[in-house]
Design a protein around this motif. Structure first.
Motif, PDB file in Angstrom:
ATOM      1  N   SER A 120      38.861  24.287  50.333  1.00 22.25           N
ATOM      2  CA  SER A 120      38.628  25.392  49.415  1.00 22.25           C
ATOM      3  C   SER A 120      38.536  26.699  50.173  1.00 22.25           C
ATOM      4  CB  SER A 120      37.325  25.177  48.645  1.00 22.25           C
ATOM      5  OG  SER A 120      37.417  24.035  47.853  1.00 22.25           O
ATOM      6  N   VAL A 121      38.975  27.754  49.530  1.00 25.99           N
ATOM      7  CA  VAL A 121      38.851  29.098  50.084  1.00 25.99           C
ATOM      8  C   VAL A 121      37.882  29.854  49.194  1.00 25.99           C
ATOM      9  CG1 VAL A 121      40.054  31.250  50.574  1.00 25.99           C
ATOM     10  CG2 VAL A 121      41.196  29.068  50.986  1.00 25.99           C
ATOM     11  N   VAL A 122      36.847  30.385  49.785  1.00 24.50           N
ATOM     12  CA  VAL A 122      35.865  31.144  49.027  1.00 24.50           C
ATOM     13  C   VAL A 122      36.104  32.626  49.287  1.00 24.50           C
ATOM     14  CG1 VAL A 122      33.415  31.591  48.649  1.00 24.50           C
ATOM     15  CG2 VAL A 122      34.197  29.266  49.160  1.00 24.50           C
ATOM     16  N   LEU A 123      36.303  33.360  48.216  1.00 21.09           N
ATOM     17  CA  LEU A 123      36.530  34.796  48.325  1.00 21.09           C
ATOM     18  C   LEU A 123      35.247  35.555  48.063  1.00 21.09           C
ATOM     19  CD1 LEU A 123      39.812  35.056  46.193  1.00 21.09           C
ATOM     20  CD2 LEU A 123      39.631  34.879  48.675  1.00 21.09           C
ATOM     21  N   SER A 124      35.116  36.706  48.683  1.00 19.32           N
ATOM     22  CA  SER A 124      34.013  37.601  48.332  1.00 19.32           C
ATOM     23  C   SER A 124      34.421  38.324  47.053  1.00 19.32           C
ATOM     24  CB  SER A 124      33.774  38.616  49.447  1.00 19.32           C
ATOM     25  OG  SER A 124      34.790  39.611  49.432  1.00 19.32           O
ATOM     26  N   PRO A 125      33.483  38.897  46.300  1.00 20.56           N
ATOM     27  CA  PRO A 125      33.868  39.622  45.077  1.00 20.56           C
ATOM     28  C   PRO A 125      34.836  40.772  45.360  1.00 20.56           C
ATOM     29  CG  PRO A 125      31.515  39.200  45.072  1.00 20.56           C
ATOM     30  CD  PRO A 125      32.024  38.804  46.436  1.00 20.56           C
ATOM     31  N   ALA A 126      34.740  41.372  46.533  1.00 17.38           N
ATOM     32  CA  ALA A 126      35.635  42.485  46.858  1.00 17.38           C
ATOM     33  C   ALA A 126      37.085  42.027  47.042  1.00 17.38           C
ATOM     34  CB  ALA A 126      35.145  43.195  48.114  1.00 17.38           C
ATOM     35  N   ASP A 127      37.292  40.759  47.414  1.00 17.35           N
ATOM     36  CA  ASP A 127      38.651  40.265  47.665  1.00 17.35           C
ATOM     37  C   ASP A 127      39.552  40.316  46.429  1.00 17.35           C
ATOM     38  OD1 ASP A 127      38.181  39.787  50.400  1.00 17.35           O
ATOM     39  OD2 ASP A 127      37.413  37.767  49.981  1.00 17.35           O
ATOM     40  N   ILE A 172      42.805  42.798  45.803  1.00 20.43           N
ATOM     41  CA  ILE A 172      44.140  42.278  45.479  1.00 20.43           C
ATOM     42  C   ILE A 172      44.649  42.911  44.189  1.00 20.43           C
ATOM     43  CG2 ILE A 172      45.392  40.205  44.750  1.00 20.43           C
ATOM     44  CD1 ILE A 172      43.428  38.646  46.674  1.00 20.43           C
ATOM     45  N   ASN A 173      43.784  42.960  43.177  1.00 22.88           N
ATOM     46  CA  ASN A 173      44.186  43.535  41.891  1.00 22.88           C
ATOM     47  C   ASN A 173      44.515  45.016  42.017  1.00 22.88           C
ATOM     48  OD1 ASN A 173      43.949  41.087  40.618  1.00 22.88           O
ATOM     49  ND2 ASN A 173      41.883  41.473  39.884  1.00 22.88           N
ATOM     50  N   LYS A 174      43.809  45.748  42.876  1.00 23.11           N
ATOM     51  CA  LYS A 174      44.089  47.176  43.056  1.00 23.11           C
ATOM     52  C   LYS A 174      45.466  47.409  43.658  1.00 23.11           C
ATOM     53  CE  LYS A 174      39.459  49.051  43.076  1.00 23.11           C
ATOM     54  NZ  LYS A 174      38.393  49.738  43.825  1.00 23.11           N
ATOM     55  N   ARG A 175      46.000  46.423  44.358  1.00 24.50           N
ATOM     56  CA  ARG A 175      47.372  46.551  44.877  1.00 24.50           C
ATOM     57  C   ARG A 175      48.394  46.486  43.744  1.00 24.50           C
ATOM     58  NH1 ARG A 175      48.430  43.839  50.500  1.00 24.50           N
ATOM     59  NH2 ARG A 175      46.816  44.902  51.677  1.00 24.50           N
ATOM     60  N   LEU A 176      48.007  45.892  42.620  1.00 29.93           N
ATOM     61  CA  LEU A 176      48.902  45.741  41.475  1.00 29.93           C
ATOM     62  C   LEU A 176      48.729  46.840  40.433  1.00 29.93           C
ATOM     63  CD1 LEU A 176      48.414  41.901  41.044  1.00 29.93           C
ATOM     64  CD2 LEU A 176      50.334  43.064  42.142  1.00 29.93           C
ATOM     65  N   GLY A 189      27.580  45.222  40.512  1.00 30.44           N
ATOM     66  CA  GLY A 189      28.310  46.013  41.490  1.00 30.44           C
ATOM     67  C   GLY A 189      29.821  45.925  41.349  1.00 30.44           C
ATOM     68  N   TYR A 190      30.288  45.070  40.449  1.00 36.77           N
ATOM     69  CA  TYR A 190      31.732  44.875  40.254  1.00 36.77           C
ATOM     70  C   TYR A 190      32.057  44.884  38.764  1.00 36.77           C
ATOM     71  CZ  TYR A 190      31.723  43.575  45.138  1.00 36.77           C
ATOM     72  OH  TYR A 190      31.571  43.591  46.491  1.00 36.77           O
ATOM     73  N   PRO A 191      32.189  46.064  38.159  1.00 39.78           N
ATOM     74  CA  PRO A 191      32.462  46.121  36.714  1.00 39.78           C
ATOM     75  C   PRO A 191      33.834  45.572  36.337  1.00 39.78           C
ATOM     76  CG  PRO A 191      32.623  48.298  37.698  1.00 39.78           C
ATOM     77  CD  PRO A 191      32.088  47.385  38.766  1.00 39.78           C
ATOM     78  N   GLU A 192      34.678  45.296  37.338  1.00 36.89           N
ATOM     79  CA  GLU A 192      36.003  44.732  37.076  1.00 36.89           C
ATOM     80  C   GLU A 192      35.953  43.206  36.973  1.00 36.89           C
ATOM     81  OE1 GLU A 192      35.086  46.146  39.982  1.00 36.89           O
ATOM     82  OE2 GLU A 192      36.309  47.879  40.407  1.00 36.89           O
ATOM     83  N   ILE A 193      34.824  42.609  37.355  1.00 36.42           N
ATOM     84  CA  ILE A 193      34.710  41.148  37.366  1.00 36.42           C
ATOM     85  C   ILE A 193      33.803  40.695  36.234  1.00 36.42           C
ATOM     86  CG2 ILE A 193      33.961  39.127  38.668  1.00 36.42           C
ATOM     87  CD1 ILE A 193      34.710  40.593  41.212  1.00 36.42           C
TER      88      ILE A 193
END
Length: 115
Positions: free
Chosen positions: A3-10, A14-18, A33-37
Protein backbone atom coordinates in the motif's frame (compact mmCIF):
# COMPACT_ATOMS: atom_id res chain seq x y z
CA UNK A 1 0.87 -5.72 -3.10
CA UNK A 2 2.25 -2.89 -0.97
CA UNK A 3 0.00 0.00 0.00
CA UNK A 4 1.02 3.58 -0.62
CA UNK A 5 -0.10 6.08 1.96
CA UNK A 6 -0.40 9.66 0.77
CA UNK A 7 -0.36 12.77 2.90
CA UNK A 8 -3.42 15.04 2.47
CA UNK A 9 -1.24 17.49 0.54
CA UNK A 10 -0.38 14.83 -2.08
CA UNK A 11 -3.80 14.43 -3.76
CA UNK A 12 -4.42 18.18 -3.50
CA UNK A 13 -1.10 18.81 -5.27
CA UNK A 14 -1.89 16.25 -7.96
CA UNK A 15 -5.33 17.77 -8.52
CA UNK A 16 -3.85 21.29 -8.77
CA UNK A 17 -1.81 20.08 -11.75
CA UNK A 18 -5.13 19.35 -13.49
CA UNK A 19 -6.90 22.58 -12.52
CA UNK A 20 -8.18 24.45 -9.48
CA UNK A 21 -9.75 22.03 -6.97
CA UNK A 22 -13.16 23.02 -5.61
CA UNK A 23 -13.70 23.57 -1.93
CA UNK A 24 -16.20 21.02 -0.70
CA UNK A 25 -19.52 21.45 1.09
CA UNK A 26 -20.71 20.97 3.78
CA UNK A 27 -17.45 22.08 5.38
CA UNK A 28 -17.90 20.09 8.61
CA UNK A 29 -16.95 16.97 6.62
CA UNK A 30 -13.79 18.43 5.10
CA UNK A 31 -10.41 17.31 6.34
CA UNK A 32 -9.17 20.04 8.73
CA UNK A 33 -6.87 22.38 6.80
CA UNK A 34 -7.91 20.90 3.45
CA UNK A 35 -11.24 22.31 2.22
CA UNK A 36 -10.70 20.43 -1.06
CA UNK A 37 -10.85 17.04 0.70
CA UNK A 38 -14.29 15.74 1.62
CA UNK A 39 -14.24 12.81 4.05
CA UNK A 40 -16.70 9.96 3.59
CA UNK A 41 -16.70 7.42 6.40
CA UNK A 42 -19.00 5.07 8.26
CA UNK A 43 -16.69 5.08 11.30
CA UNK A 44 -17.99 6.66 14.50
CA UNK A 45 -15.47 7.57 17.22
CA UNK A 46 -16.51 9.02 20.58
CA UNK A 47 -20.05 9.44 19.27
CA UNK A 48 -18.92 11.51 16.28
CA UNK A 49 -18.72 10.46 12.63
CA UNK A 50 -15.23 10.79 11.12
CA UNK A 51 -16.86 11.91 7.86
CA UNK A 52 -20.18 12.07 6.12
CA UNK A 53 -21.84 8.70 6.51
CA UNK A 54 -24.64 9.03 3.95
CA UNK A 55 -22.62 9.86 0.83
CA UNK A 56 -22.64 7.47 -2.06
CA UNK A 57 -26.06 5.95 -1.45
CA UNK A 58 -27.75 5.98 -4.81
CA UNK A 59 -26.66 7.43 -8.11
CA UNK A 60 -25.34 10.99 -7.99
CA UNK A 61 -23.02 13.44 -9.70
CA UNK A 62 -20.43 15.26 -7.62
CA UNK A 63 -20.55 19.03 -7.25
CA UNK A 64 -23.74 19.54 -9.28
CA UNK A 65 -24.95 22.37 -7.03
CA UNK A 66 -22.45 24.93 -8.35
CA UNK A 67 -22.82 27.21 -11.36
CA UNK A 68 -20.29 25.11 -13.32
CA UNK A 69 -20.20 21.32 -13.09
CA UNK A 70 -16.95 19.79 -11.92
CA UNK A 71 -14.63 18.44 -14.60
CA UNK A 72 -13.47 15.41 -12.62
CA UNK A 73 -13.62 13.67 -9.27
CA UNK A 74 -10.68 12.03 -7.55
CA UNK A 75 -11.32 9.30 -5.02
CA UNK A 76 -8.61 8.18 -2.58
CA UNK A 77 -9.54 5.26 -0.35
CA UNK A 78 -7.73 4.93 2.98
CA UNK A 79 -9.73 1.99 4.29
CA UNK A 80 -12.15 0.02 2.18
CA UNK A 81 -14.99 -2.13 3.39
CA UNK A 82 -14.74 -5.88 2.85
CA UNK A 83 -18.06 -6.03 0.95
CA UNK A 84 -19.90 -3.50 -1.16
CA UNK A 85 -18.43 -0.06 -1.66
CA UNK A 86 -18.31 -0.39 -5.44
CA UNK A 87 -18.07 2.80 -7.46
CA UNK A 88 -19.38 3.23 -10.95
CA UNK A 89 -18.33 6.11 -13.15
CA UNK A 90 -20.33 7.26 -16.16
CA UNK A 91 -19.14 9.06 -19.27
CA UNK A 92 -21.83 11.68 -19.88
CA UNK A 93 -20.28 12.61 -23.23
CA UNK A 94 -20.85 9.01 -24.37
CA UNK A 95 -24.38 9.07 -22.93
CA UNK A 96 -25.15 12.26 -24.87
CA UNK A 97 -23.72 10.82 -28.08
CA UNK A 98 -25.89 7.71 -27.61
CA UNK A 99 -29.09 9.77 -27.53
CA UNK A 100 -31.27 9.78 -30.64
CA UNK A 101 -30.58 12.80 -32.87
CA UNK A 102 -33.99 14.34 -32.05
CA UNK A 103 -33.25 14.31 -28.30
CA UNK A 104 -29.77 15.82 -28.81
CA UNK A 105 -31.32 18.62 -30.88
CA UNK A 106 -33.84 19.30 -28.09
CA UNK A 107 -30.95 19.72 -25.62
CA UNK A 108 -28.77 21.84 -27.91
CA UNK A 109 -27.78 25.17 -26.39
CA UNK A 110 -29.38 24.39 -23.03
CA UNK A 111 -27.65 24.52 -19.69
CA UNK A 112 -28.38 22.42 -16.61
CA UNK A 113 -30.28 25.30 -14.98
CA UNK A 114 -32.66 25.38 -17.96
CA UNK A 115 -33.49 21.67 -17.93
Amino acid sequence: MQSVVLSPADPVGINKRLGQPNEQLPRQYCLPGYPEIFVISNIIENGRALGRTSNGFGWHSDMIYGPIATALTALYIVEACKEGGANIFANLYAAYEALPEQERRALEGRHRAQL
